[in-house]
Design an enzyme around this catalytic site. Structure first.
Site, short mmCIF file in Angstrom:
data_model
loop_
_atom_site.label_atom_id
_atom_site.label_comp_id
_atom_site.label_asym_id
_atom_site.label_seq_id
_atom_site.Cartn_x
_atom_site.Cartn_y
_atom_site.Cartn_z
N SER A 7 0.86 -1.18 0.00
CA SER A 7 0.00 0.00 0.00
C SER A 7 0.90 1.23 0.00
CB SER A 7 -0.95 0.00 1.21
OG SER A 7 -0.24 -0.14 2.42
N GLU A 9 1.27 5.66 0.66
CA GLU A 9 0.77 6.91 1.20
C GLU A 9 1.17 8.07 0.29
OE1 GLU A 9 1.07 8.14 5.53
OE2 GLU A 9 2.37 9.65 4.60
N ASP A 101 -0.69 16.21 14.23
CA ASP A 101 0.30 17.19 14.68
C ASP A 101 -0.38 18.54 14.83
OD1 ASP A 101 2.39 15.34 14.61
OD2 ASP A 101 2.69 15.69 12.46
N PHE A 209 13.06 13.97 9.33
CA PHE A 209 11.82 13.26 9.65
C PHE A 209 12.05 12.29 10.82
CE2 PHE A 209 9.94 13.47 5.07
CZ PHE A 209 9.58 14.78 5.29
N HIS A 258 3.73 -1.18 3.79
CA HIS A 258 3.19 0.14 3.48
C HIS A 258 4.35 1.09 3.18
CE1 HIS A 258 0.25 3.37 3.50
NE2 HIS A 258 0.97 4.04 4.38
#
Length: 287
Positions: A7, A9, A101, A209, A258
């Protein structure tokens, strides 16, 4: 070795150029027949309408199962659930429910006076309305968590509230995920836990990140990228690192991976190819 399900994002575009980049990204990865794809939701709900438009367009144009992200930040319960129903009106029944966030200027998360206090409350409300709810999980300790056990306890609460699946924050060491999976099983968490992978398209950005979300960067990986950047071989290292990590996870029984694409499809496509996940011509873009 079995070929895993995958999958992807994406994040919603904020400009015309961003729209073209998102469309190119989905066009490149849709033929890999993902189980589903998701579209993120900006801090403080800043991309609320853009996310709704993107999930609807991707589902309609590519025939993919799409999940919209939804957060608790800076919105009342009624406003948040109205966004969820907007997803449903666009044909989307899958939601990745997150606390979210806070806006950049905010000093930490503060619930809206009439809003959901946390992700568990949001998950319960969405599950009660018949949505398929996915949630986040944290193999490395979340920056705001008391300790690793607190992350396990919170994930258990989210599953008990109605979450059907958890997707982890990215990590760079297979053992980090495998130990986390074992602790989840010992805690009685029976929902599928899907490992999240970040092919490193930009080492400096990935490092930032990682620091922001508490993901540990192994010393040998840091050293390897320093050499690869000097030798102009960073992309080759990124593919090799992500493919090796993914391969180990599949060997350990992970049937679904993912990928955080950052709307840059090339590395994700190449890692998938190394795993045997290749395009199916019949699943190219819908006219």
């Amino acid at each position: 070795m079995p070929t895993p399900a995958v999958s992807f994002e994406f994040f919603p575009p904020k400009s015309l150029a961003g729209s073209f980049r998102l469309w190119d990204c989905v066009s490149t990865l849709a033929p890999l027949a993902p189980e589903w794809v998701s579209v993120t939701y900006g801090a403080g709900g800043t991309t609320r309408e853009l996310t709704r438009e993107a999930v609807g367009a991707i589902g309609a144009q590519f025939g993919l199962r799409v999940a919209g992200h939804l957060t608790c930040v800076d919105a009342s319960r009624a406003e948040t659930l109205a966004v969820a129903e907007g997803f449903r009106a666009a044909g989307v029944e899958d939601i990745v429910a997150l606390r979210g966030d806070p806006p950049k200027a905010a000093d930490g998360f503060t619930p809206h006076p009439d809003g959901f206090r946390n992700s568990v409350e949001l998950i319960g409300a969405l599950a009660d309305r018949g949505f398929n709810v996915g949630v986040g999980a944290y193999p490395d300790v979340h920056p705001e968590a008391r300790d690793a056990q607190a992350d396990i306890d919170w994930l258990k609460a989210k599953v008990d509230a109605g979450a059907r699946e958890a997707i982890t924050q990215f990590f760079f060491d297979a053992e980090t995920f495998l130990r986390f999976r074992d602790r989840c099983a010992a805690a009685g968490i029976d929902a599928p836990i899907v490992p999240g992978l970040l092919p490193i398209e930009d080492w400096a950005k990935a490092s930032r990140f990682a620091e922001a979300c508490g993901a540990t960067i192994p010393d040998d990986l840091r050293a390897a990228f320093e050499v690869a950047l000097r030798d102009d071989r960073a992309d080759l290292l990124a593919i090799a690192q992500a493919a090796e990590l993914a391969d180990r996870l599949v060997e350990e029984g992970c049937h679904h991976l993912h990928f955080y694409t950052l709307n840059r499809p090339e590395l994700t496509r190449d890692v998938c190819a190394a795993l045997g996940v290749v395009p199916r011509p019949s699943l190219s873009r819908v006219a």
